[in-house]
Design an enzyme around this catalytic site. Structure first.
Site, short mmCIF file in Angstrom:
data_model
loop_
_atom_site.label_atom_id
_atom_site.label_comp_id
_atom_site.label_asym_id
_atom_site.label_seq_id
_atom_site.Cartn_x
_atom_site.Cartn_y
_atom_site.Cartn_z
N SER A 35 0.84 -1.40 -0.14
CA SER A 35 -0.11 -0.05 0.11
C SER A 35 0.73 1.25 -0.10
CB SER A 35 -1.01 0.11 1.38
OG SER A 35 -0.26 -0.02 2.34
N LYS A 108 0.77 4.27 7.04
CA LYS A 108 0.01 5.19 5.81
C LYS A 108 0.77 6.62 6.11
CE LYS A 108 -2.78 2.01 4.95
NZ LYS A 108 -2.85 1.04 3.66
#
Length: 274
Positions: A35, A108
Site C-alpha cells: 500500500s 500510511k
C-alpha cells in the site's frame, strides 16, 4: 568471572535493553503490504520513533504507524494455527521489535489533520487539502478517476469533501490503486498512532530517510480553524479617520442660564429701580 558465566549475563542485559528501547523509544516495523509502494516495499523494515508524538501531534506528509479501528480491514494475515515454537519465536520477536506486525497495525501517510477539509479531485485529478492541490510525485499508480466512489472499497480516486474531526487524522497509502485507507475506512484517532517511520533500515540497498514532501508545507490553515469573527469598524470618511459614535447626555447640550451672583457676577441694582 569466566567468559561462559559472563555471556549469559550479557545476553540478558542486551535483551532487557532491547525491550526498553522497543517499548519507549524506537521500534522496527515490517512492511506487510504494497500500500506504500514504491516508497516502501513489502519486506522492508523501517524504524519508528515512538517518542516524538508525546511532545507534538503528527504533521501532514509524515509516514506513521498506527492501530486501525474496527472499521479497518486487516492488510496482514497472521497465522493462528502455528505451533508452540513459532508462537514463542513471534513473542520474542514482538518484545525486541523484529516480528511481523499484527492484523490491526498499519503504515500510511498523513494527509489531513483536525479541522482540515480533504477531497478529491480538482480539475487535474489531484487530492486537495483546504482547497490546496497536493503535488504528489511519489504516487506512481493512482486510482481511476472515472470509477464510482464506494463507501467500503477504495477503488475510486474521487471522495469527499471530508472535514477531519478533532482528535482524528486522515491517512492514505502512496499506492492509491491498492491501498485501503481513510477514503473508505474512515479517519484514525491520533491516540492510536504508535510512532513516526523515519528511516528504512533493511534491506541495506533500500536504506534512506523518510522525509516530508515539500508540497505539504504549502497547505493553508484549515477552514474550521479560521480567526474568530469581529465586528468591523464603521467606514472611514475621506480623511481616513474612522467614524466614532459618542453619546452625550442631553442635559449638557442645553444652554446655560446665568444666575446673578454666580461666577463673580452681581446684579445691577440700579437698573432694576423705576
Amino acid at each position: 568471572m569466566p567468559l561462559w558465566q559472563e555471556l549469559p549475563l550479557l545476553l540478558i542485559v542486551a535483551f532487557c535493553l532491547a525491550v526498553l528501547v522497543r517499548t519507549f523509544l524506537v521500534q522496527a516495523f515490517f512492511i506487510p503490504s504494497g500500500s506504500m509502494e514504491p516508497r516502501l516495499l513489502v519486506g522492508d523494515r523501517v524504524l519508528v520513533n515512538k517518542l516524538v508524538y508525546d511532545v507534538r501531534q503528527p504533521s501532514r506528509g509524515e509516514i506513521v504507524v498506527f492501530r486501525g479501528t474496527d472499521n479497518w480491514a486487516p492488510e496482514n494475515q497472521v497465522a493462528t494455527t502455528a505451533g508452540f515454537f513459532a508462537k514463542l519465536t513471534r513473542t520474542v520477536g514482538d518484545l525486541v521489535g523484529v516480528s511481523q506486525p499484527g492484523e490491526k497495525d498499519f503504515i500510511k501517510r498523513v494527509i489531513g489533520l483536525p479541522g482540515d477539509t480533504v477531497a478529491c479531485c480538482d480539475a487535474n485529478g489531484r487530492v486537495t487539502v483546504n482547497g490546496f492541490p497536493l503535488d504528489e510525485p511519489y504516487v506512481i499508480e493512482n486510482s481511476p478517476v472515472d470509477a464510482p466512489p464506494n463507501a467500503r472499497e477504495c477503488h475510486s480516486r474521487r471522495f469527499g469533501p471530508v472535514t477531519v474531526e478533532q482528535g482524528q487524522m486522515f491517512v492514505m497509502g502512496d499506492h492509491r490503486l491498492v491501498s485501503q485507507d481513510s477514503r473508505c475506512q474512515g479517519p484514525v484517532p491520533i491516540a492510536n498512532v504508535i510512532g513516526r517511520a523515519f528511516v528504512i533500515v533493511w534491506p541495506g540497498s533500500h536504506w534512506s530517510g523518510l522525509g516530508v514532501p515539500p508540497t505539504f508545507d504549502k497547505v493553508p490553515r484549515p477552514f474550521a480553524a479560521a480567526a474568530p469573527h469581529r465586528e468591523p469598524l464603521r467606514s472611514a470618511p475621506a480623511n481616513g479617520v474612522p467614524e466614532l459614535l459618542i453619546t452625550v447626555p442631553m442635559a449638557l447640550l442645553r444652554p446655560l442660564r446665568r444666575v446673578p451672583g454666580v461666577y463673580g457676577e452681581r446684579e445691577d441694582v440700579g437698573s432694576s429701580r423705576d
